[in-house]
Design a protein around this motif. Structure first.
Motif, short mmCIF file in Angstrom:
data_model
loop_
_atom_site.label_atom_id
_atom_site.label_comp_id
_atom_site.label_asym_id
_atom_site.label_seq_id
_atom_site.Cartn_x
_atom_site.Cartn_y
_atom_site.Cartn_z
N UNK A 143 62.62 17.56 27.50
CA UNK A 143 63.89 18.15 27.92
C UNK A 143 64.05 17.86 29.41
N UNK A 144 65.13 17.23 29.77
CA UNK A 144 65.38 16.84 31.16
C UNK A 144 66.59 17.58 31.68
N UNK A 145 66.46 18.18 32.84
CA UNK A 145 67.61 18.79 33.50
C UNK A 145 67.79 18.12 34.85
N UNK A 146 68.88 18.42 35.50
CA UNK A 146 69.24 17.68 36.69
C UNK A 146 70.04 18.57 37.63
N UNK A 147 69.79 18.45 38.90
CA UNK A 147 70.55 19.20 39.89
C UNK A 147 71.99 18.70 39.87
N UNK A 148 72.90 19.62 39.64
CA UNK A 148 74.31 19.29 39.48
C UNK A 148 75.10 20.06 40.52
N UNK A 149 75.53 19.36 41.58
CA UNK A 149 76.21 20.07 42.66
C UNK A 149 75.26 21.09 43.25
N UNK A 199 69.02 25.31 32.83
CA UNK A 199 67.83 25.20 32.00
C UNK A 199 66.60 24.78 32.80
N UNK A 200 66.50 25.26 34.02
CA UNK A 200 65.41 24.85 34.89
C UNK A 200 64.05 25.28 34.34
N UNK A 201 63.96 26.49 33.86
CA UNK A 201 62.67 27.02 33.40
C UNK A 201 62.19 26.35 32.11
N UNK A 202 63.13 25.85 31.30
CA UNK A 202 62.76 25.26 30.01
C UNK A 202 62.56 23.76 30.07
N UNK A 203 62.87 23.14 31.19
CA UNK A 203 62.84 21.68 31.28
C UNK A 203 61.43 21.15 31.51
N UNK A 204 61.16 19.98 30.93
CA UNK A 204 59.91 19.28 31.18
C UNK A 204 59.99 18.41 32.42
#
Length: 292
Positions: free
Chosen positions: A105-111, A116-121
């Motif tokens: 699971x990938x999340x990304x800084x958006x603005x 989903x920061x805590x759940x991201x790999x």
């Protein structure tokens, strides 16, 4: 020039709708609201279906399709209110191990936000100093990033617009359905002119947004994507509000799904490219010298 979807594109759209109907129906949506956290089994099922690897070349294990096809899948995801950092993981396929298959699971800084920061790999961008932010959407945990950051990835903006389009289409259907079934003063509420106008306006905004989103998927032009995001945000937010009006007092209760669409639309409207940023992008494109 033919702007209709091809047979294969329609089949792709139908296949994703059927997958989500089987794996993320209304009961699953309600369960997700009561149990925060990402469903990893569903995430892997999306990976197996090619949701994240759709645009990877076939020799890299992908499906080998393009941005227009990705828009169709994200439209269906928005329609179903599918939770999770879908845009970030899709864009990370091929760059982050496991993203294409749904194993990561990938999340990304958006603005100034990251979801989903805590759940991201894997987190793309600088998320240092991130502070939990109470999200209006119970299915979208958010963190605020200190300082000012600008999201400039047009593809991310377009995919978010496609999700908004799917939500706008769904709440339009919900409003029409309720207007046909709800009876007041001996007749369906859809027989009243005010309700007819609400439903008609919802349909017009949705179809206008659809034309803009689909066109931007073909051209890939940043200014057209900005315009599509503006129209899709309006269709989703105003559509959910109008749908709530058609439902009356019941629309404010937890037993109705309308409020979930409205809350998600509010959050998406601030993700990747806000209305202010989109207007600035359009203004800059209009003021640019011809041919620049």
């Amino acid at each position: 020039m033919d702007f209709q979807l091809t047979v294969d594109q329609r089949a792709l759209k139908t296949g994703m709708r059927e997958l989500l109907a089987a794996r993320f129906d209304r009961d699953a949506l309600r369960a997700a609201v009561g149990r925060p956290g990402l469903d990893r089994a569903l995430w892997r099922a999306l990976g197996e279906a090619g949701f994240f690897s759709l645009r990877l070349p076939e020799d890299e294990g992908g499906v080998g399709l393009g941005l227009p096809e990705a828009v169709l899948l994200f439209e269906e995801a928005g329609r179903a209110l599918l939770p999770g950092p879908l845009v970030a993981t899709h864009l990370a396929a091929g760059a982050v191990k496991g993203a294409a298959t749904g194993e990561a699971v990938v999340t990304r800084v958006d603005g100034g936000l990251v979801g989903w920061l805590a759940q991201a790999d894997h987190v793309q961008g600088d998320a240092s100093g991130a502070a939990p932010l109470r999200s209006v959407d119970p299915l979208t945990p958010l963190h605020r990033i200190p300082g000012t950051r600008t999201a400039t990835d047009p593809e991310a903006v377009l995919l978010a617009a496609a999700e908004q389009l799917g939500s706008a289409a769904r709440v339009t259907e919900m409003a029409v359905q309720h207007a046909k079934e709800r009876v007041q003063f001996g007749q369906p509420v859809g027989a009243f002119q005010a309700v007819k106008h609400l439903c008609a306006d919802m349909l017009v905004r949705t179809e206008l947004a659809r034309a803009a989103v689909y066109a931007a998927a073909v051209t890939g032009e940043a200014e057209e994507i900005a315009g599509a995001k503006l129209l899709a945000d309006e269709a989703a937010v105003r559509g959910a509000r109008d749908c709530l009006q058609v439902h009356g007092g019941m629309g404010f209760t937890w037993e109705a799904d309308v409020h979930l669409h409205l809350k998600r639309a509010w959050v998406r409207a601030e993700q990747w490219q806000s209305a202010e940023q989109a207007c600035e992008a359009l203004a800059a494109a209009l003021q640019a010298p011809p041919g620049s």
